[in-house]
Enzyme design. Structure first.
Site, PDB file in Angstrom:
ATOM      1  N   ASN A   1       0.875  -1.180   0.000  1.00 17.76           N
ATOM      2  CA  ASN A   1       0.000   0.000   0.000  1.00 17.76           C
ATOM      3  C   ASN A   1       0.910   1.227   0.000  1.00 17.76           C
ATOM      4  O   ASN A   1       1.539   1.527   1.008  1.00 17.76           O
ATOM      5  CB  ASN A   1      -0.884  -0.031   1.263  1.00 17.76           C
TER       6      ASN A   1
ATOM      7  N   LYS B   1       0.094   4.276  -0.185  1.00 18.40           N
ATOM      8  CA  LYS B   1      -0.503   5.484   0.427  1.00 18.40           C
ATOM      9  C   LYS B   1      -0.279   6.683  -0.495  1.00 18.40           C
ATOM     10  O   LYS B   1      -0.311   6.510  -1.708  1.00 18.40           O
ATOM     11  CB  LYS B   1       0.033   5.690   1.847  1.00 18.40           C
TER      12      LYS B   1
ATOM     13  N   HIS C   1      -9.334   1.387   5.275  1.00 12.77           N
ATOM     14  CA  HIS C   1      -8.026   1.538   5.923  1.00 12.77           C
ATOM     15  C   HIS C   1      -8.179   2.478   7.121  1.00 12.77           C
ATOM     16  O   HIS C   1      -8.975   3.418   7.080  1.00 12.77           O
ATOM     17  CB  HIS C   1      -7.012   2.093   4.925  1.00 12.77           C
TER      18      HIS C   1
ATOM     19  N   GLU D   1      -6.485   4.856   8.136  1.00 15.56           N
ATOM     20  CA  GLU D   1      -6.294   6.281   7.827  1.00 15.56           C
ATOM     21  C   GLU D   1      -7.569   6.876   7.239  1.00 15.56           C
ATOM     22  O   GLU D   1      -7.890   8.037   7.468  1.00 15.56           O
ATOM     23  CB  GLU D   1      -5.093   6.447   6.886  1.00 15.56           C
TER      24      GLU D   1
ATOM     25  N   GLU E   1      -5.143  -4.899  10.678  1.00 13.05           N
ATOM     26  CA  GLU E   1      -4.097  -3.898  10.871  1.00 13.05           C
ATOM     27  C   GLU E   1      -4.353  -3.152  12.176  1.00 13.05           C
ATOM     28  O   GLU E   1      -5.134  -2.191  12.201  1.00 13.05           O
ATOM     29  CB  GLU E   1      -4.096  -2.890   9.714  1.00 13.05           C
TER      30      GLU E   1
ATOM     31  N   GLY F   1       2.958   2.104  10.847  1.00 12.75           N
ATOM     32  CA  GLY F   1       3.947   3.168  10.698  1.00 12.75           C
ATOM     33  C   GLY F   1       4.692   3.500  11.976  1.00 12.75           C
ATOM     34  O   GLY F   1       5.300   4.557  12.088  1.00 12.75           O
TER      35      GLY F   1
ATOM     36  N   SER G   1       3.779  -2.289  10.324  1.00 15.88           N
ATOM     37  CA  SER G   1       5.231  -2.388  10.531  1.00 15.88           C
ATOM     38  C   SER G   1       5.816  -3.725  10.069  1.00 15.88           C
ATOM     39  O   SER G   1       6.710  -4.280  10.724  1.00 15.88           O
ATOM     40  CB  SER G   1       5.587  -2.098  11.997  1.00 15.88           C
TER      41      SER G   1
HETATM   42  P1  13P Z   1       3.327   0.266   7.630  1.00 18.13           P
HETATM   43  O1  13P Z   1       3.775  -1.016   6.971  1.00 18.13           O
HETATM   44  O2  13P Z   1       4.081   1.468   7.155  1.00 18.13           O
HETATM   45  O3  13P Z   1       3.264   0.128   9.114  1.00 18.13           O
HETATM   46  O4  13P Z   1       1.807   0.518   7.130  1.00 18.13           O
HETATM   47  C1  13P Z   1       0.897  -0.507   7.214  1.00 18.13           C
HETATM   48  C2  13P Z   1      -0.317  -0.137   6.466  1.00 18.13           C
HETATM   49  O5  13P Z   1      -1.042   0.772   6.841  1.00 18.13           O
HETATM   50  C3  13P Z   1      -0.621  -0.897   5.251  1.00 18.13           C
HETATM   51  O6  13P Z   1      -1.902  -0.617   4.788  1.00 18.13           O
END
Ligand code: 13P
Length: 262
Positions: free
Chosen positions: A10, A12, A96, A98, A168, A174, A214
């Site tokens: 992803n 983003k 997601h 976010e 997740e 992150g 992560s």
């Molecule tokens: P990270 O791998 O940067 O922690 O992000 C995970 C994520 O949100 C994948 O959709």
């Protein structure tokens, strides 16, 4: 049980068309054919076109990061499922954290998106996961169950076979602080049990469930080797072609390991 594993990136809100193109040039020549897994890259909408061309005829499939639930209409700034189909998107991430927390998307809206995607034959990657304070209050299973139930509310068992779910935990995204593989396995096993209750045991065995948060080349194997974990949804580490390639290699290694036990 032999579900195809998934290594999904992803991106983003990262990478211009030019950067996406450079990524494909670095990534593709180093790939070989991988057994037992699908590779999925979900770039921003603006990079779909360039990657559609670059990935044609390779093992890499395209995904998007969001979609509207209506097939068309007066929804300024939104993208429809048919627009994504034009780029050959096979997957779309929905719900997601976010989107849920920054853009206030509700589980009901996520459920409508999931339904539209399944009707159009695209696999939703439905994300669920608890926040840190919810985990600390012992609410993990409650939160995950509610997000899941509302996310799949409109699906028939046949439609549900298109589903991919990503667990997740928000506190792991992150932060460099991944869940333990054992904790992730436990929540993912719970999700599979919920799918059996909502649909039937056959659907529950069929649906792929990923871990995200992560994930790195160093820890990916420990997740994917778990019985119920069928791959990963990777943010930060997927932006680097070398790291994502290692994640793909490690996912194949986990597939081989799991096949021995099957
Ligand atoms: P990270 O791998 O940067 O922690 O992000 C995970 C994520 O949100 C994948 O959709």
């Amino acid at each position: 049980m032999s579900r195809l594993l998934i290594a999904a990136g992803n991106w983003k809100m990262h990478k211009t068309m030019e950067e996406a193109s450079a990524y494909a040039e670095a990534f593709l020549p180093r790939m070989r054919m991988y057994r037992g897994l699908e590779i999925v890259v979900c770039p921003p909408f603006t990079a779909l076109s360039v990657l559609q061309s670059a990935f044609r005829g390779t093992q890499v499939q395209l995904g998007a990061q969001n979609v509207h639930w209506e097939p068309q209409g007066a929804f300024t700034g939104e993208i429809s499922v048919r627009m994504l189909q034009e780029f050959g998107c096979r997957y779309v991430i929905v719900g997601h954290s976010e989107r849920r927390h920054i853009f206030r998307e509700t589980s009901e809206e996520v459920g409508r998106k999931v339904k539209t995607l399944c009707v159009f034959g695209i696999s939703p990657i439905l994300c669920v996961g608890e926040k840190l304070e919810e985990r600390d209050r012992g609410k993990t299973y409650e939160v995950v169950r509610e997000q899941l139930q509302k996310g799949i509310a409109h699906l028939s068992p046949e439609e549900a076979r298109n589903l991919v779910i990503a667990y997740e935990p928000v506190w792991a995204i992150g932060t460099g602080r991944a869940a333990t593989p054992e904790d992730a396995e436990e929540v993912i096993r719970f999700i599979r049990e919920e799918l059996a209750r909502a649909f039937n045991p056959h659907v529950a065995e069929y649906v792929r469930i990923l871990y995200g948060g992560s994930v790195t080349p160093d820890n990916v194997f420990s997740f994917v080797v778990q019985k119920n974990i069928d791959g990963t949804l990777v943010g930060g580490a997927s932006l680097d072609p070398s790291k994502f390639l290692s994640i793909v290699e490690e996912t194949e290694r986990a597939f081989i390991e799991k096949s021995k036990g099957a």
